[in-house]
Write a protein that holds these residues in place. Structure first.
Motif, PDB file in Angstrom:
ATOM      1  N   MET A 165       4.569  37.153 -24.154  1.00 40.79           N
ATOM      2  CA  MET A 165       4.899  36.285 -25.098  1.00 40.79           C
ATOM      3  C   MET A 165       3.545  35.482 -25.308  1.00 40.79           C
ATOM      4  SD  MET A 165       8.392  34.665 -23.957  1.00 40.79           S
ATOM      5  CE  MET A 165       8.491  35.342 -22.076  1.00 40.79           C
ATOM      6  N   GLU A 166       3.200  35.451 -26.491  1.00 39.01           N
ATOM      7  CA  GLU A 166       2.010  34.664 -27.103  1.00 39.01           C
ATOM      8  C   GLU A 166       1.757  33.283 -26.393  1.00 39.01           C
ATOM      9  OE1 GLU A 166       0.485  33.356 -31.103  1.00 39.01           O
ATOM     10  OE2 GLU A 166       1.129  35.396 -31.188  1.00 39.01           O
ATOM     11  N   LYS A 167       2.811  32.558 -26.414  1.00 39.29           N
ATOM     12  CA  LYS A 167       2.357  30.995 -26.072  1.00 39.29           C
ATOM     13  C   LYS A 167       2.804  30.808 -24.716  1.00 39.29           C
ATOM     14  CE  LYS A 167       2.975  29.190 -30.513  1.00 39.29           C
ATOM     15  NZ  LYS A 167       3.547  27.755 -31.215  1.00 39.29           N
ATOM     16  N   GLY A 168       3.347  32.006 -23.705  1.00 38.31           N
ATOM     17  CA  GLY A 168       3.485  31.869 -22.338  1.00 38.31           C
ATOM     18  C   GLY A 168       4.706  30.968 -22.099  1.00 38.31           C
ATOM     19  N   PHE A 169       5.690  30.808 -22.892  1.00 37.25           N
ATOM     20  CA  PHE A 169       6.714  30.249 -22.715  1.00 37.25           C
ATOM     21  C   PHE A 169       7.600  30.723 -21.802  1.00 37.25           C
ATOM     22  CE2 PHE A 169       6.728  29.099 -27.553  1.00 37.25           C
ATOM     23  CZ  PHE A 169       6.116  28.080 -27.378  1.00 37.25           C
ATOM     24  N   ASP A 170       8.613  29.980 -20.909  1.00 34.54           N
ATOM     25  CA  ASP A 170       9.406  30.483 -20.082  1.00 34.54           C
ATOM     26  C   ASP A 170      10.773  30.843 -20.849  1.00 34.54           C
ATOM     27  OD1 ASP A 170      10.879  28.060 -20.357  1.00 34.54           O
ATOM     28  OD2 ASP A 170      10.128  27.309 -18.471  1.00 34.54           O
ATOM     29  N   GLU A 171      11.676  31.371 -20.353  1.00 33.69           N
ATOM     30  CA  GLU A 171      12.826  31.740 -20.848  1.00 33.69           C
ATOM     31  C   GLU A 171      13.509  30.567 -21.776  1.00 33.69           C
ATOM     32  OE1 GLU A 171      17.093  33.855 -20.264  1.00 33.69           O
ATOM     33  OE2 GLU A 171      15.690  34.113 -18.746  1.00 33.69           O
ATOM     34  N   ASP A 172      13.501  29.375 -21.227  1.00 30.85           N
ATOM     35  CA  ASP A 172      14.240  28.273 -21.914  1.00 30.85           C
ATOM     36  C   ASP A 172      13.471  27.662 -22.985  1.00 30.85           C
ATOM     37  OD1 ASP A 172      15.268  26.530 -19.002  1.00 30.85           O
ATOM     38  OD2 ASP A 172      16.256  28.125 -20.054  1.00 30.85           O
ATOM     39  N   HIS A 173      12.048  27.840 -22.997  1.00 36.88           N
ATOM     40  CA  HIS A 173      11.478  27.632 -24.187  1.00 36.88           C
ATOM     41  C   HIS A 173      11.471  28.403 -25.462  1.00 36.88           C
ATOM     42  CE1 HIS A 173       9.311  23.855 -22.899  1.00 36.88           C
ATOM     43  NE2 HIS A 173       9.365  24.129 -21.701  1.00 36.88           N
ATOM     44  N   THR A 174      11.371  29.735 -24.831  1.00 39.62           N
ATOM     45  CA  THR A 174      11.582  30.941 -25.752  1.00 39.62           C
ATOM     46  C   THR A 174      12.888  30.644 -26.623  1.00 39.62           C
ATOM     47  OG1 THR A 174      10.226  32.359 -24.673  1.00 39.62           O
ATOM     48  CG2 THR A 174      11.673  33.532 -26.102  1.00 39.62           C
ATOM     49  N   GLN A 175      13.904  30.861 -25.885  1.00 43.40           N
ATOM     50  CA  GLN A 175      15.389  30.428 -26.714  1.00 43.40           C
ATOM     51  C   GLN A 175      15.443  29.163 -27.407  1.00 43.40           C
ATOM     52  OE1 GLN A 175      18.192  30.411 -23.397  1.00 43.40           O
ATOM     53  NE2 GLN A 175      17.681  32.580 -22.650  1.00 43.40           N
ATOM     54  N   SER A 176      14.780  28.289 -27.031  1.00 40.96           N
ATOM     55  CA  SER A 176      14.937  27.126 -27.986  1.00 40.96           C
ATOM     56  C   SER A 176      13.855  27.247 -29.050  1.00 40.96           C
ATOM     57  CB  SER A 176      14.154  25.896 -27.349  1.00 40.96           C
ATOM     58  OG  SER A 176      14.957  25.650 -25.911  1.00 40.96           O
ATOM     59  N   TRP A 177      12.799  28.197 -29.133  1.00 40.96           N
ATOM     60  CA  TRP A 177      11.728  28.078 -30.285  1.00 40.96           C
ATOM     61  C   TRP A 177      12.619  29.309 -31.239  1.00 40.96           C
ATOM     62  CZ3 TRP A 177       9.975  32.284 -32.791  1.00 40.96           C
ATOM     63  CH2 TRP A 177       9.044  32.123 -33.584  1.00 40.96           C
ATOM     64  N   VAL A 178      13.327  30.238 -30.524  1.00 39.26           N
ATOM     65  CA  VAL A 178      14.092  31.045 -31.542  1.00 39.26           C
ATOM     66  C   VAL A 178      15.269  30.488 -32.281  1.00 39.26           C
ATOM     67  CG1 VAL A 178      15.778  33.010 -31.680  1.00 39.26           C
ATOM     68  CG2 VAL A 178      13.559  33.043 -29.994  1.00 39.26           C
ATOM     69  N   LEU A 179      15.914  29.562 -31.526  1.00 38.74           N
ATOM     70  CA  LEU A 179      16.831  28.653 -32.184  1.00 38.74           C
ATOM     71  C   LEU A 179      16.432  27.879 -33.319  1.00 38.74           C
ATOM     72  CD1 LEU A 179      19.457  27.917 -29.099  1.00 38.74           C
ATOM     73  CD2 LEU A 179      19.899  29.436 -31.064  1.00 38.74           C
ATOM     74  N   ALA A 180      15.313  27.126 -32.927  1.00 43.96           N
ATOM     75  CA  ALA A 180      14.555  26.364 -33.989  1.00 43.96           C
ATOM     76  C   ALA A 180      14.244  27.240 -35.127  1.00 43.96           C
ATOM     77  CB  ALA A 180      13.515  25.548 -33.413  1.00 43.96           C
TER      78      ALA A 180
END
Length: 53
Positions: A1-16
């Protein structure tokens, strides 16, 4: 993952991103998916960031 997000951040980004692309109401998303308060803040921040870009 490019920004180094953990799973919660990744899911939040995708939903946004999906909300931004579909114009789906945030409050409805939060209710339907039972998004935590922390998740709601993350998603709102990402949506705001995407709108500024």
């Amino acid at each position: 993952m490019e920004k180094g997000f953990d799973e919660d951040h990744t899911q939040s980004w995708v939903l946004a991103r999906l909300v931004g692309l579909s114009d789906y109401p945030l409050e409805q998303l939060f209710q339907e998916l039972k998004v935590s308060a922390k998740g709601q803040v993350l998603i709102k921040n990402y949506v705001d960031e995407m709108c500024r870009s």
